[in-house]
Design an enzyme around this catalytic site. Structure first.
Site, PDB file in Angstrom:
ATOM      1  N   LEU A   1      18.873  49.590  47.944  1.00 19.36           N
ATOM      2  CA  LEU A   1      19.042  48.152  48.122  1.00 19.36           C
ATOM      3  C   LEU A   1      18.526  47.770  49.499  1.00 19.36           C
ATOM      4  CD1 LEU A   1      22.564  47.375  46.584  1.00 19.36           C
ATOM      5  CD2 LEU A   1      20.312  47.451  45.491  1.00 19.36           C
ATOM      6  N   LEU A   2      17.544  46.889  49.537  1.00 20.58           N
ATOM      7  CA  LEU A   2      16.917  46.464  50.790  1.00 20.58           C
ATOM      8  C   LEU A   2      17.246  45.007  51.072  1.00 20.58           C
ATOM      9  CD1 LEU A   2      13.431  48.122  50.235  1.00 20.58           C
ATOM     10  CD2 LEU A   2      15.213  48.898  51.819  1.00 20.58           C
ATOM     11  N   SER A   3      17.733  44.738  52.277  1.00 19.00           N
ATOM     12  CA  SER A   3      18.083  43.370  52.660  1.00 19.00           C
ATOM     13  C   SER A   3      16.988  42.709  53.479  1.00 19.00           C
ATOM     14  CB  SER A   3      19.379  43.383  53.477  1.00 19.00           C
ATOM     15  OG  SER A   3      19.170  44.064  54.714  1.00 19.00           O
ATOM     16  N   GLY A   4      16.008  43.506  53.919  1.00 17.69           N
ATOM     17  CA  GLY A   4      14.985  42.990  54.816  1.00 17.69           C
ATOM     18  C   GLY A   4      15.327  43.246  56.268  1.00 17.69           C
TER      19      GLY A   4
ATOM     20  N   CYS B   1      32.279  41.592  45.962  1.00 18.17           N
ATOM     21  CA  CYS B   1      30.828  41.719  45.775  1.00 18.17           C
ATOM     22  C   CYS B   1      30.396  43.161  45.545  1.00 18.17           C
ATOM     23  CB  CYS B   1      30.102  41.150  46.992  1.00 18.17           C
ATOM     24  SG  CYS B   1      28.294  41.263  46.898  1.00 18.17           S
TER      25      CYS B   1
ATOM     26  N   GLY C   1      22.708  50.495  52.960  1.00 20.10           N
ATOM     27  CA  GLY C   1      22.886  50.696  54.390  1.00 20.10           C
ATOM     28  C   GLY C   1      24.330  50.596  54.833  1.00 20.10           C
TER      29      GLY C   1
ATOM     30  N   VAL D   1      17.024  46.076  59.453  1.00 18.64           N
ATOM     31  CA  VAL D   1      16.760  47.401  60.016  1.00 18.64           C
ATOM     32  C   VAL D   1      17.550  48.496  59.306  1.00 18.64           C
ATOM     33  CG1 VAL D   1      17.008  48.842  62.077  1.00 18.64           C
ATOM     34  CG2 VAL D   1      16.116  46.514  62.287  1.00 18.64           C
ATOM     35  N   ASP D   2      18.856  48.280  59.095  1.00 15.52           N
ATOM     36  CA  ASP D   2      19.702  49.334  58.539  1.00 15.52           C
ATOM     37  C   ASP D   2      19.240  49.804  57.165  1.00 15.52           C
ATOM     38  OD1 ASP D   2      21.192  49.207  60.812  1.00 15.52           O
ATOM     39  OD2 ASP D   2      22.993  48.373  59.887  1.00 15.52           O
TER      40      ASP D   2
ATOM     41  N   LEU E   1      18.298  42.017  46.306  1.00 13.35           N
ATOM     42  CA  LEU E   1      19.209  41.197  45.515  1.00 13.35           C
ATOM     43  C   LEU E   1      19.250  39.768  46.033  1.00 13.35           C
ATOM     44  CD1 LEU E   1      22.304  43.584  45.148  1.00 13.35           C
ATOM     45  CD2 LEU E   1      20.304  43.373  43.661  1.00 13.35           C
TER      46      LEU E   1
ATOM     47  N   CYS F   1      28.581  37.161  54.434  1.00 13.90           N
ATOM     48  CA  CYS F   1      27.140  36.890  54.423  1.00 13.90           C
ATOM     49  C   CYS F   1      26.785  35.435  54.137  1.00 13.90           C
ATOM     50  CB  CYS F   1      26.449  37.807  53.426  1.00 13.90           C
ATOM     51  SG  CYS F   1      26.963  37.594  51.712  1.00 13.90           S
TER      52      CYS F   1
END
Length: 342
Positions: free
Chosen positions: A6-9, A92, A116, A11-12, A32, A191
């Site tokens: 899962l990538l949030s955009g 979530c 992350g 660094v972590d 997501l 978030c």
């Protein structure tokens, strides 16, 4: 092993993907869409795409905004209307990230899903448990209490054995472009809350509705600006006639729009209960450590399960328990589950 990341955009999550790629795993990146504006999503997807291009892996974008709104966001609003202090992250994680997203990852042929999160997975007697992160100051195991063994077995947390302060230098050294990414400043806790939770509530409900403040004897001693603006333990934002010492919110009556206040010692409790329990299958009544707030110091307590309700008795007075928050049970640094405080 084929793993969905899962990538949030940020660094972590980007470094999580990098570390797994270095270990030789086959990766699929997943972004997501849960809550942000389209403008923000466009930027975050662009950032995630850069990470995927750098790593040579595909990126999928999953739109779960409707699911998130009904299962997490609306529940957040409803809880405050009922005078509770909700914990949306704890909802979530099992429903979105390790629910819908995990299901999609499995359909893609992935064996596991990585994020992350600052947490770890530990296998004990062939059963998978959540373990606190090495970096206790950033540990996020509290928000993962509702996950079942079968789900935990499919999780990977590459940052769990690292310190937060080391991540950025490691990431920038491995993926230099991360230092040039444009981003938005996000809330540290929730978030979808950009400024304060009150500003978020104002978009949907009447928050500024003056009411009375009572003492523990039921006497009216002041006024407040609207019960949803307060949580248990708050000591500011309301007016008390002739107050010579600090007063703390010890109770919230949503139906009457009233606050009950008292002294700090009135916040103390020796017991509490939690519903919607999610405890590990081998749980037995006994002495454990519990958290009733994120970042709170674990407190020793006797924990028992009666008629699907978790009952907790504290060794020492415990302060500031708020309905709606997660009660989380640990044996040392191993997460055994939890529930919602009532």
């Amino acid at each position: 092993m084929k793993i969905a990341v899962l990538l949030s955009g940020g660094v972590d999550s980007s470094y999580s993907a990098y570390s797994l790629k270095e270990q030789g795993h086959e990766l699929v990146g997943i972004y997501l869409k849960l809550h942000a504006s389209e403008k923000k999503h466009d930027l975050y997807i662009k950032n995630a795409q850069k990470a995927c291009e750098f790593l040579g892996i595909p990126l999928e974008v999953l739109d779960f905004q409707k699911d998130f709104k009904s299962a997490v966001y609306d529940e957040f609003i409803n809880a405050y209307e009922e005078g509770q202090t909700p914990n949306p992250c704890a909802l979530c994680n099992p429903l979105m990230k390790f629910g819908l997203a995990l299901d999609h990852a499995l359909k893609l042929g992935c064996e596991k899903i990585a994020t992350g999160h600052y947490a770890r997975v530990k296998e004990i007697d062939k059963i998978s448990y959540i373990q606190e992160a090495l970096d206790k100051t950033k540990d996020q195991s509290y928000f993962l209490y509702a996950l079942e063994h079968e789900v935990i077995a499919k999780l990977v947390f590459p940052l769990g054995d690292l310190l937060k302060k080391d991540i950025k230098p490691l990431a920038l050294n491995a993926m230099p472009f991360l230092g040039t990414l444009e981003t938005y400043k996000e809330s540290q806790e929730i978030c979808f809350v950009e400024k304060s939770y009150i500003d978020t509530l104002k978009k949907h409900v009447e928050v500024e509705k003056e009411g009375v403040v009572k003492n523990l004897q039921g006497e009216v001693i002041g006024t407040h600006k609207g019960y949803m603006q307060y949580t248990i333990g708050k000591r500011k934002g309301f007016s008390i006639k002739g107050a010579l010492e600090p007063h703390f919110v010890v109770g919230i009556d949503a139906k009457k729009n009233e606050l009950v206040v008292g002294k700090k010692e009135d916040l103390a409790t020796h017991s509490l209960k939690a519903k919607n329990k999610s405890l590990m299958k081998d749980f037995k009544d006994g002495e454990y450590f519990i958290k009733a707030r994120y970042r709170s110091v674990p407190a020793k307590a006797h924990v028992s399960l009666k008629d699907e309700v978790i009952e907790v008795g504290f060794k020492e007075p415990f302060y500031g328990v708020a309905k709606g928050q997660a009660l989380v049970v640990y044996k040392d640094d191993i997460l055994l589950g939890g529930g919602v405080i009532v």
